[in-house]
Design a protein around this motif. Structure first.
Motif, PDB file in Angstrom:
ATOM      1  N   MET A  20      47.930  33.040  23.977  1.00 27.40           N
ATOM      2  CA  MET A  20      47.527  33.764  24.560  1.00 27.40           C
ATOM      3  C   MET A  20      45.540  32.309  24.174  1.00 27.40           C
ATOM      4  N   SER A  44      41.844  32.969  24.315  1.00 22.97           N
ATOM      5  CA  SER A  44      40.808  33.776  24.468  1.00 22.97           C
ATOM      6  C   SER A  44      39.458  32.855  25.157  1.00 22.97           C
ATOM      7  N   ARG A  46      40.192  29.846  26.159  1.00 24.84           N
ATOM      8  CA  ARG A  46      39.580  29.311  27.375  1.00 24.84           C
ATOM      9  C   ARG A  46      39.890  30.472  28.324  1.00 24.84           C
ATOM     10  N   LEU A  47      40.466  31.818  28.748  1.00 28.41           N
ATOM     11  CA  LEU A  47      40.084  32.701  29.140  1.00 28.41           C
ATOM     12  C   LEU A  47      39.024  32.544  29.702  1.00 28.41           C
ATOM     13  N   GLY A  62      37.277  31.490  32.923  1.00 32.59           N
ATOM     14  CA  GLY A  62      36.511  32.674  33.926  1.00 32.59           C
ATOM     15  C   GLY A  62      35.039  32.235  33.844  1.00 32.59           C
ATOM     16  N   LEU A  95      43.627  30.262  35.206  1.00 25.90           N
ATOM     17  CA  LEU A  95      42.835  31.860  34.350  1.00 25.90           C
ATOM     18  C   LEU A  95      43.822  32.915  34.954  1.00 25.90           C
ATOM     19  N   GLU A  96      44.764  33.000  36.604  1.00 25.64           N
ATOM     20  CA  GLU A  96      45.688  33.583  36.801  1.00 25.64           C
ATOM     21  C   GLU A  96      46.439  34.415  36.117  1.00 25.64           C
ATOM     22  N   LEU A 134      46.155  33.213  32.840  1.00 25.56           N
ATOM     23  CA  LEU A 134      45.381  34.123  30.798  1.00 25.56           C
ATOM     24  C   LEU A 134      45.727  35.347  31.425  1.00 25.56           C
ATOM     25  N   ARG A 135      44.640  36.084  32.738  1.00 22.58           N
ATOM     26  CA  ARG A 135      44.574  37.428  32.990  1.00 22.58           C
ATOM     27  C   ARG A 135      45.241  38.459  32.724  1.00 22.58           C
ATOM     28  N   GLY A 156      46.329  37.927  28.937  1.00 21.73           N
ATOM     29  CA  GLY A 156      45.503  39.139  28.229  1.00 21.73           C
ATOM     30  C   GLY A 156      45.458  40.100  28.926  1.00 21.73           C
TER      31      GLY A 156
END
Length: 190
Positions: free
Chosen positions: A1, A3, A5-6, A10, A83-84, A86-87, A90
């Motif tokens: 994960m 952060s 990149r998120l 995002g 992104l999806e 990563l969300r 997370g």
């Protein structure tokens, strides 16, 4: 994960194309340093890697006044899929990083056991100070935070408080720990 990149993906998804300096200002405005491991200094390297991975793309180059040209990036379709992921990652991955303290507690120096209580007391004092700092930061930041940001800040406070409580219990166990270590040493298990 990741952060960072998120945060970048995002932000580009929510706010549209931006250049690195705009992302840096957004990170400061949103106070992400208060609750994430995002290093604003690694932002430009992350932009290069995301572009190389096809998750963002240059949409234009801007120049304002005497400032240098800045590449403006937008998120790609692959970036939205990433992104999806990563969300979800997370929100579903539980992270508790190993604390070197735990290993040190299992590798005590039998010749310095008389120092253990003072060392742990100092650690408890440092944790209490960190808790007080976090509580003050929460109070100062509260008027500027969203509901979810307030929850995150309180979550951080709760985690520090749990560390304080755990270490306070450890202090109570110091005599037993020392007795156990001395018994192991006497049996030749050092």
């Amino acid at each position: 994960m990741s952060s960072i990149r998120l945060f970048v993906l995002g932000s580009l998804d929510a706010r549209g194309p931006m250049h690195g300096h705009q992302l840096r200002l957004l990170a400061e405005q949103e106070r992400i340093h208060l609750w994430t491991d995002v290093s604003v200094g690694s932002l430009y390297g992350t932009l290069k890697r995301l572009a190389a991975d096809g998750l963002i793309e240059e949409v234009r180059v801007e120049r304002e006044g005497a400032y240098p040209e800045r590449q403006v990036f937008g998120i790609t379709a692959d970036g939205r899929r990433a992104l999806e992921a990563l969300r979800v990652d997370g929100l579903t991955t539980v992270v508790f990083r190993p604390d070197p303290f735990d290993l040190a507690m299992t590798r005590l120096d039998p010749e310095r056991l008389d120092e253990l209580e003072a060392l742990i007391s100092d650690r408890v004092a440092a944790l209490r100070a960190r808790l007080a700092d976090q509580q003050q930061m929460n109070l100062r930041a509260d008027p500027y935070l969203t509901v979810s940001e307030k929850w995150v800040m309180q979550h951080r406070t709760d985690r520090i408080r749990a560390e304080v409580e755990s270490h306070e219990r450890l202090l109570l166990d110091i005599p037993r720990i020392i007795a156990d270590e001395l018994a192991r040493k006497a049996q030749g298990h050092d």
